[in-house]
Scaffold this motif. Structure first.
Motif, PDB file in Angstrom:
ATOM      1  N   PRO A  50       0.796  -1.237   0.000  1.00  0.00           N
ATOM      2  CA  PRO A  50       0.000   0.000   0.000  1.00  0.00           C
ATOM      3  C   PRO A  50       0.822   1.277   0.000  1.00  0.00           C
ATOM      4  O   PRO A  50       0.381   2.300  -0.530  1.00  0.00           O
ATOM      5  N   SER A  51       2.020   1.261   0.581  1.00  0.00           N
ATOM      6  CA  SER A  51       2.846   2.470   0.622  1.00  0.00           C
ATOM      7  C   SER A  51       3.530   2.759  -0.712  1.00  0.00           C
ATOM      8  O   SER A  51       4.167   3.807  -0.866  1.00  0.00           O
ATOM      9  N   PHE A  52       3.394   1.848  -1.670  1.00  0.00           N
ATOM     10  CA  PHE A  52       4.077   2.024  -2.957  1.00  0.00           C
ATOM     11  C   PHE A  52       3.615   3.297  -3.658  1.00  0.00           C
ATOM     12  O   PHE A  52       4.427   3.999  -4.274  1.00  0.00           O
ATOM     13  N   LEU A  53       2.316   3.616  -3.586  1.00  0.00           N
ATOM     14  CA  LEU A  53       1.773   4.761  -4.310  1.00  0.00           C
ATOM     15  C   LEU A  53       1.899   6.075  -3.549  1.00  0.00           C
ATOM     16  O   LEU A  53       1.344   7.087  -3.993  1.00  0.00           O
ATOM     17  N   SER A  54       2.605   6.076  -2.439  1.00  0.00           N
ATOM     18  CA  SER A  54       2.793   7.340  -1.733  1.00  0.00           C
ATOM     19  C   SER A  54       3.639   8.287  -2.568  1.00  0.00           C
ATOM     20  O   SER A  54       4.472   7.861  -3.378  1.00  0.00           O
ATOM     21  N   THR A  55       3.409   9.560  -2.409  1.00  0.00           N
ATOM     22  CA  THR A  55       4.122  10.562  -3.210  1.00  0.00           C
ATOM     23  C   THR A  55       5.627  10.446  -3.042  1.00  0.00           C
ATOM     24  O   THR A  55       6.383  10.472  -4.019  1.00  0.00           O
ATOM     25  N   GLN A  56       6.076  10.277  -1.805  1.00  0.00           N
ATOM     26  CA  GLN A  56       7.507  10.191  -1.553  1.00  0.00           C
ATOM     27  C   GLN A  56       8.123   8.965  -2.220  1.00  0.00           C
ATOM     28  O   GLN A  56       9.212   9.034  -2.798  1.00  0.00           O
ATOM     29  N   ASN A  57       7.407   7.848  -2.190  1.00  0.00           N
ATOM     30  CA  ASN A  57       7.961   6.637  -2.792  1.00  0.00           C
ATOM     31  C   ASN A  57       8.011   6.750  -4.317  1.00  0.00           C
ATOM     32  O   ASN A  57       8.979   6.297  -4.948  1.00  0.00           O
ATOM     33  N   LEU A  58       6.982   7.358  -4.907  1.00  0.00           N
ATOM     34  CA  LEU A  58       6.994   7.535  -6.358  1.00  0.00           C
ATOM     35  C   LEU A  58       8.125   8.462  -6.787  1.00  0.00           C
ATOM     36  O   LEU A  58       8.757   8.256  -7.827  1.00  0.00           O
ATOM     37  N   PRO A 108      12.896  16.583  -7.473  1.00  0.00           N
ATOM     38  CA  PRO A 108      14.316  16.229  -7.325  1.00  0.00           C
ATOM     39  C   PRO A 108      15.080  16.574  -8.603  1.00  0.00           C
ATOM     40  O   PRO A 108      14.570  16.396  -9.712  1.00  0.00           O
ATOM     41  N   VAL A 109      16.299  17.041  -8.449  1.00  0.00           N
ATOM     42  CA  VAL A 109      17.118  17.389  -9.610  1.00  0.00           C
ATOM     43  C   VAL A 109      17.359  16.182 -10.519  1.00  0.00           C
ATOM     44  O   VAL A 109      17.283  16.315 -11.740  1.00  0.00           O
ATOM     45  N   PRO A 110      17.650  14.972  -9.985  1.00  0.00           N
ATOM     46  CA  PRO A 110      17.852  13.836 -10.890  1.00  0.00           C
ATOM     47  C   PRO A 110      16.657  13.566 -11.788  1.00  0.00           C
ATOM     48  O   PRO A 110      16.822  13.216 -12.964  1.00  0.00           O
ATOM     49  N   LEU A 111      15.447  13.738 -11.244  1.00  0.00           N
ATOM     50  CA  LEU A 111      14.241  13.526 -12.056  1.00  0.00           C
ATOM     51  C   LEU A 111      14.158  14.556 -13.168  1.00  0.00           C
ATOM     52  O   LEU A 111      13.819  14.238 -14.315  1.00  0.00           O
TER      53      LEU A 111
END
Length: 316
Positions: free
Chosen positions: A32-40, A163-166
């Motif tokens: 369930p935590s996969f779709l969290s904003t931080q994880n994405l 994030p800069v890498p993104l």
């Protein structure tokens, strides 16, 4: 009705996109935590280094070649940049440029060996893999070096959600798509990869174009090395080990043909995201790193097999 037909066409034209969507749905249910904003955002950052490497490899694979040296070139470029700043005392921006130039030079050497030395690309880039890794160890004396601030900032965030890498990944995605679809060099890559002799007879300077292709691959590898060093705040002698295989896998998962003449920037981006989502999801599910390698290998094989079957079906 038209929208649904268009959606089906997009998915059928790019099996990797369908696979990515299935992975996201499955992992969102299992973790369930996969779709969290931080994880994405973490997934995007994790994909960035491999994606930039893979964009450079896309040029090579589309033109019918292979580059096994990108991981080692990435490490060498980052190490040269770090050494230039910490040991030689050069300003950070100049050290960064020197690191990027190192990648270009390595790519030009690869291109010269393939074009003028007539070495098989596999052998030429395998030799560069060893040479670049060895030089990285020589420069560093086997110990990590701190990166200049301008490189460390590549691992930071512009805003909490950017994030800069993104951002760098998206910029290089746009650059790759532009080169492949809007420039003479991009069109030449497809022609050379499709039939090198026909390309030569049609007036394309094949040797010169291969120099350009491998130089671009070296430049993109250097950028990826800087991104990785920025995330870690140091350049390590063993950085990016095995990344060349991930880069090739991302390109192939994205629908490119190792025979040349086929490949897209969007497919490569999706392939890199598939690998990042898979690794992140397996970590979320607390799967052993040893089994992760097995799962990723199986997924790569299945992706290539399914794409091959789809292409045969569409040809019929």
């Amino acid at each position: 009705m038209t929208t649904s037909i268009d959606a089906r066409k997009v998915l059928s034209d790019n099996g990797a996109l369908g696979g990515l969507l299935v992975l996201v749905v499955a992992l969102s249910v299992l973790a369930p935590s996969f779709l969290s904003t931080q994880n994405l955002l973490n997934v995007g950052v994790q994909a960035a280094v491999v994606a930039v490497l893979a964009f450079g490899s896309t040029f090579v694979i589309v033109s019918g070649g292979i580059d096994l040296s990108v991981g080692s070139v990435a490490a060498l470029s980052a190490m040269v940049g770090a050494w230039s700043s910490t040991e030689a005392g050069l300003p950070g921006p100049l050290a960064l440029l020197l690191g990027l130039a190192t990648g270009v030079v390595a790519g030009l050497v690869n291109g010269a060996l393939v074009s003028y030395g007539r070495l098989p690309a596999f052998i030429a880039t395998l030799a560069m893999l060893s040479v670049a890794r060895g030089l990285t160890l020589v420069v560093s004396q086997g110990t990590p070096l701190a990166t200049p601030d301008v490189v460390s900032e590549l691992g930071s965030n512009l805003t909490p959600f950017l994030p800069v890498p993104l951002l760098v990944m998206l910029v290089f995605f746009g650059l790759t798509a532009f080169v492949l679809t809007r420039t003479y060099q991009g069109r030449a890559m497809y022609v050379i990869g499709g039939n090198e002799e026909a390309a030569r007879l049609s007036g394309i300077d094949v040797r010169k174009q291969k120099l350009v292709v491998y130089a671009l691959s070296g430049l993109f590898a250097a950028v990826a090395g800087m991104l990785l060093a920025g995330r870690l705040a140091s350049a390590g002698p063993q950085a990016a080990v095995g990344y060349e295989l991930d880069a090739i896998a991302a390109v192939v998962i994205g629908g490119a043909s190792l025979s040349g003449g086929v490949g897209r920037a969007s497919g490569t981006l999706i392939g890199a995201l598939v690998l990042a989502v898979l690794r992140n999801g397996l970590n979320q599910l607390q799967v052993s790193p040893f089994w992760q390698q097995v799962v990723i290998g199986v997924v790569i094989a299945l992706a290539v097999l399914l794409d091959t079957l789809r292409r045969r079906s569409s040809t019929r």
